[in-house]
Design a protein around this motif. Sequence first.
Motif, PDB file in Angstrom:
ATOM      1  N   GLY A   1       0.813  -1.213   0.000  1.00 46.06           N
ATOM      2  CA  GLY A   1       0.000   0.000   0.000  1.00 46.06           C
ATOM      3  C   GLY A   1       0.844   1.258   0.000  1.00 46.06           C
ATOM      4  O   GLY A   1       0.504   2.254  -0.660  1.00 46.06           O
ATOM      5  N   MET A   2       1.974   1.228   0.741  1.00 46.30           N
ATOM      6  CA  MET A   2       2.867   2.381   0.773  1.00 46.30           C
ATOM      7  C   MET A   2       3.454   2.655  -0.606  1.00 46.30           C
ATOM      8  O   MET A   2       3.514   3.795  -1.057  1.00 46.30           O
ATOM      9  CB  MET A   2       3.994   2.155   1.780  1.00 46.30           C
ATOM     10  CG  MET A   2       4.732   3.431   2.181  1.00 46.30           C
ATOM     11  SD  MET A   2       6.222   3.141   3.191  1.00 46.30           S
ATOM     12  CE  MET A   2       5.607   1.999   4.421  1.00 46.30           C
ATOM     13  N   HIS A   3       3.867   1.606  -1.299  1.00 44.63           N
ATOM     14  CA  HIS A   3       4.430   1.777  -2.640  1.00 44.63           C
ATOM     15  C   HIS A   3       3.385   2.311  -3.611  1.00 44.63           C
ATOM     16  O   HIS A   3       3.699   3.159  -4.462  1.00 44.63           O
ATOM     17  CB  HIS A   3       5.001   0.449  -3.141  1.00 44.63           C
ATOM     18  CG  HIS A   3       6.288   0.072  -2.478  1.00 44.63           C
ATOM     19  ND1 HIS A   3       7.165  -0.838  -3.019  1.00 44.63           N
ATOM     20  CD2 HIS A   3       6.864   0.473  -1.316  1.00 44.63           C
ATOM     21  CE1 HIS A   3       8.220  -0.972  -2.229  1.00 44.63           C
ATOM     22  NE2 HIS A   3       8.047  -0.193  -1.176  1.00 44.63           N
ATOM     23  N   ALA A   4       2.154   1.833  -3.484  1.00 43.73           N
ATOM     24  CA  ALA A   4       1.083   2.325  -4.355  1.00 43.73           C
ATOM     25  C   ALA A   4       0.834   3.812  -4.114  1.00 43.73           C
ATOM     26  O   ALA A   4       0.632   4.594  -5.057  1.00 43.73           O
ATOM     27  CB  ALA A   4      -0.196   1.521  -4.121  1.00 43.73           C
ATOM     28  N   MET A   5       0.845   4.207  -2.820  1.00 45.89           N
ATOM     29  CA  MET A   5       0.644   5.614  -2.484  1.00 45.89           C
ATOM     30  C   MET A   5       1.761   6.478  -3.052  1.00 45.89           C
ATOM     31  O   MET A   5       1.523   7.553  -3.609  1.00 45.89           O
ATOM     32  CB  MET A   5       0.547   5.771  -0.967  1.00 45.89           C
ATOM     33  CG  MET A   5       0.221   7.184  -0.487  1.00 45.89           C
ATOM     34  SD  MET A   5       1.661   8.272  -0.353  1.00 45.89           S
ATOM     35  CE  MET A   5       2.508   7.492   1.002  1.00 45.89           C
ATOM     36  N   LEU A   6       3.013   6.001  -2.929  1.00 43.63           N
ATOM     37  CA  LEU A   6       4.155   6.760  -3.434  1.00 43.63           C
ATOM     38  C   LEU A   6       4.113   6.882  -4.949  1.00 43.63           C
ATOM     39  O   LEU A   6       4.390   7.950  -5.509  1.00 43.63           O
ATOM     40  CB  LEU A   6       5.448   6.087  -2.976  1.00 43.63           C
ATOM     41  CG  LEU A   6       5.767   6.241  -1.485  1.00 43.63           C
ATOM     42  CD1 LEU A   6       6.834   5.239  -1.044  1.00 43.63           C
ATOM     43  CD2 LEU A   6       6.217   7.662  -1.183  1.00 43.63           C
ATOM     44  N   ARG A   7       3.777   5.793  -5.629  1.00 43.08           N
ATOM     45  CA  ARG A   7       3.666   5.850  -7.084  1.00 43.08           C
ATOM     46  C   ARG A   7       2.620   6.878  -7.510  1.00 43.08           C
ATOM     47  O   ARG A   7       2.847   7.679  -8.421  1.00 43.08           O
ATOM     48  CB  ARG A   7       3.276   4.475  -7.643  1.00 43.08           C
ATOM     49  CG  ARG A   7       4.386   3.450  -7.673  1.00 43.08           C
ATOM     50  CD  ARG A   7       3.877   2.148  -8.274  1.00 43.08           C
ATOM     51  NE  ARG A   7       4.883   1.110  -8.278  1.00 43.08           N
ATOM     52  CZ  ARG A   7       5.803   0.967  -9.215  1.00 43.08           C
ATOM     53  NH1 ARG A   7       5.823   1.813 -10.247  1.00 43.08           N
ATOM     54  NH2 ARG A   7       6.690  -0.003  -9.146  1.00 43.08           N
ATOM     55  N   ALA A   8       1.470   6.848  -6.830  1.00 40.36           N
ATOM     56  CA  ALA A   8       0.375   7.746  -7.192  1.00 40.36           C
ATOM     57  C   ALA A   8       0.748   9.197  -6.931  1.00 40.36           C
ATOM     58  O   ALA A   8       0.453  10.086  -7.748  1.00 40.36           O
ATOM     59  CB  ALA A   8      -0.880   7.372  -6.422  1.00 40.36           C
ATOM     60  N   ALA A   9       1.407   9.470  -5.800  1.00 40.85           N
ATOM     61  CA  ALA A   9       1.779  10.844  -5.466  1.00 40.85           C
ATOM     62  C   ALA A   9       2.797  11.389  -6.464  1.00 40.85           C
ATOM     63  O   ALA A   9       2.693  12.532  -6.926  1.00 40.85           O
ATOM     64  CB  ALA A   9       2.339  10.906  -4.051  1.00 40.85           C
ATOM     65  N   ILE A  10       3.793  10.573  -6.802  1.00 45.81           N
ATOM     66  CA  ILE A  10       4.808  11.024  -7.757  1.00 45.81           C
ATOM     67  C   ILE A  10       4.208  11.188  -9.143  1.00 45.81           C
ATOM     68  O   ILE A  10       4.523  12.138  -9.867  1.00 45.81           O
ATOM     69  CB  ILE A  10       5.997  10.050  -7.750  1.00 45.81           C
ATOM     70  CG1 ILE A  10       6.768  10.199  -6.434  1.00 45.81           C
ATOM     71  CG2 ILE A  10       6.918  10.294  -8.941  1.00 45.81           C
ATOM     72  CD1 ILE A  10       7.894   9.216  -6.244  1.00 45.81           C
ATOM     73  N   THR A  11       3.308  10.292  -9.514  1.00 44.50           N
ATOM     74  CA  THR A  11       2.628  10.425 -10.809  1.00 44.50           C
ATOM     75  C   THR A  11       1.805  11.703 -10.854  1.00 44.50           C
ATOM     76  O   THR A  11       1.824  12.439 -11.849  1.00 44.50           O
ATOM     77  CB  THR A  11       1.725   9.206 -11.066  1.00 44.50           C
ATOM     78  OG1 THR A  11       2.528   8.028 -11.112  1.00 44.50           O
ATOM     79  CG2 THR A  11       0.984   9.359 -12.390  1.00 44.50           C
ATOM     80  N   ALA A  12       1.072  11.976  -9.770  1.00 46.15           N
ATOM     81  CA  ALA A  12       0.254  13.192  -9.720  1.00 46.15           C
ATOM     82  C   ALA A  12       1.117  14.435  -9.820  1.00 46.15           C
ATOM     83  O   ALA A  12       0.754  15.412 -10.497  1.00 46.15           O
ATOM     84  CB  ALA A  12      -0.576  13.217  -8.443  1.00 46.15           C
ATOM     85  N   SER A  13       2.269  14.439  -9.169  1.00 43.46           N
ATOM     86  CA  SER A  13       3.153  15.605  -9.232  1.00 43.46           C
ATOM     87  C   SER A  13       3.750  15.764 -10.619  1.00 43.46           C
ATOM     88  O   SER A  13       3.975  16.873 -11.092  1.00 43.46           O
ATOM     89  CB  SER A  13       4.283  15.475  -8.205  1.00 43.46           C
ATOM     90  OG  SER A  13       5.241  14.506  -8.614  1.00 43.46           O
ATOM     91  N   GLY A  14       4.007  14.640 -11.287  1.00 37.09           N
ATOM     92  CA  GLY A  14       4.636  14.687 -12.599  1.00 37.09           C
ATOM     93  C   GLY A  14       3.762  15.269 -13.679  1.00 37.09           C
ATOM     94  O   GLY A  14       4.266  15.708 -14.718  1.00 37.09           O
ATOM     95  N   GLU A  15       2.463  15.283 -13.462  1.00 41.05           N
ATOM     96  CA  GLU A  15       1.559  15.843 -14.463  1.00 41.05           C
ATOM     97  C   GLU A  15       1.742  17.345 -14.613  1.00 41.05           C
ATOM     98  O   GLU A  15       1.436  17.920 -15.642  1.00 41.05           O
ATOM     99  CB  GLU A  15       0.107  15.524 -14.082  1.00 41.05           C
ATOM    100  CG  GLU A  15      -0.209  14.030 -14.141  1.00 41.05           C
ATOM    101  CD  GLU A  15      -1.607  13.713 -13.678  1.00 41.05           C
ATOM    102  OE1 GLU A  15      -2.319  14.652 -13.268  1.00 41.05           O
ATOM    103  OE2 GLU A  15      -2.007  12.528 -13.728  1.00 41.05           O
ATOM    104  N   GLU A  16       2.240  17.988 -13.553  1.00 43.43           N
ATOM    105  CA  GLU A  16       2.416  19.443 -13.585  1.00 43.43           C
ATOM    106  C   GLU A  16       3.868  19.874 -13.382  1.00 43.43           C
ATOM    107  O   GLU A  16       4.192  21.046 -13.572  1.00 43.43           O
ATOM    108  CB  GLU A  16       1.558  20.095 -12.489  1.00 43.43           C
ATOM    109  CG  GLU A  16       0.070  19.822 -12.600  1.00 43.43           C
ATOM    110  CD  GLU A  16      -0.565  20.480 -13.819  1.00 43.43           C
ATOM    111  OE1 GLU A  16       0.047  21.415 -14.376  1.00 43.43           O
ATOM    112  OE2 GLU A  16      -1.654  20.040 -14.211  1.00 43.43           O
TER     113      GLU A  16
END
Length: 248
Positions: free
Chosen positions: A105-120
Motif C-alpha cells: 500500500g505504501m508503494h502504491a501511495m508513493l507511485r500515485a503521489a509522484i505520478t500526480a506531481s509529474g503531471e504538472e
Amino acid sequence: MTKTVLLTTALAFAVTTALAGESVTYEIDGETFDGYLAQAETPRGTIVILPTWNGLSDYEKDRAQMLADMGFTSFAADLYPAGENPTTMEAKQQALQAHLADQVGMHAMLRAAITASGEEGDEPLFVMGYSMGAITAMELAWSGLGNELGVDGYIIFSGRVSDTKGRIMPDEVAPFFVAQGEADTQVNVGGLTNFIDDVELAGSEVTAHVYSGAGHLFSAFGFPNYDAEADADSWEKLMDFLAIQGGS
C-alpha cells in the motif's frame, strides 16, 4: 556529517513568482486521496512533500507554497485516504504502524503521489518528508522504487533513516539531505553515521545537519518543538542542496 552551529541572524531567500496553490484529489485502488499543488510560474524542479502522522495539514501546504515561491513546483500528498486522518495519539500510533507494515500500500501511495506531481512538474524530482512522511520517503530509497520512479534527491526532516528490514542501499540511489534535532526522542540520531556509510557504499552522498538542543519536528512551525533558528538554518542549507543537485 556536519554538526551545524545555529545562526542568530535573519536569513533572506530569493523569491520568485508562484501561482496560487490548489487542492487536488486522486485515486489509489479506488480510494480518494487529497493533495495540494503549488505551481511555480517558472519551475526549476518538482518536490513531493509527505506529511507527519497528522496527515496533510496547513503546515505542508505552507511549505509547498514557500517552495513554489522559490521556483519548485510542489505537491503535498496525504498519507491517508480522504477523511481518515487520525485525531488521537493512540489512533496516530496505530495508523503509523499499519502504514509501515503495508509495504504494498505504501508503494502504491508513493507511485500515485509522484505520478500526480509529474503531471504538472518538471525535473529534477525531489521527495521531501517530515517524521512519518520522512520514513515513507526513505522506503522509496531502501526499496529501489525511487530509482525506478526517477527520484533525483531525498529530503528528510526529523525522520528515521535506518532500515528496519535489513536491506542494502541500492546502487545509484539519489543524494540525501537530512536534518535532525540532537534532542529528538523519537528518532535515533546516532543511526546517521551508519546510514552515511551505507549511502557512500552505494556510490551516493548524504548532506546531514544535526541541531544541538533541537527536538522532534524542530522545523515545523506551530508544533511544540519548533525552533526558529534551527528551522531558518536548515531551510537555508536545503536551498543550497537543491541548487547543487540541479535545481538552480
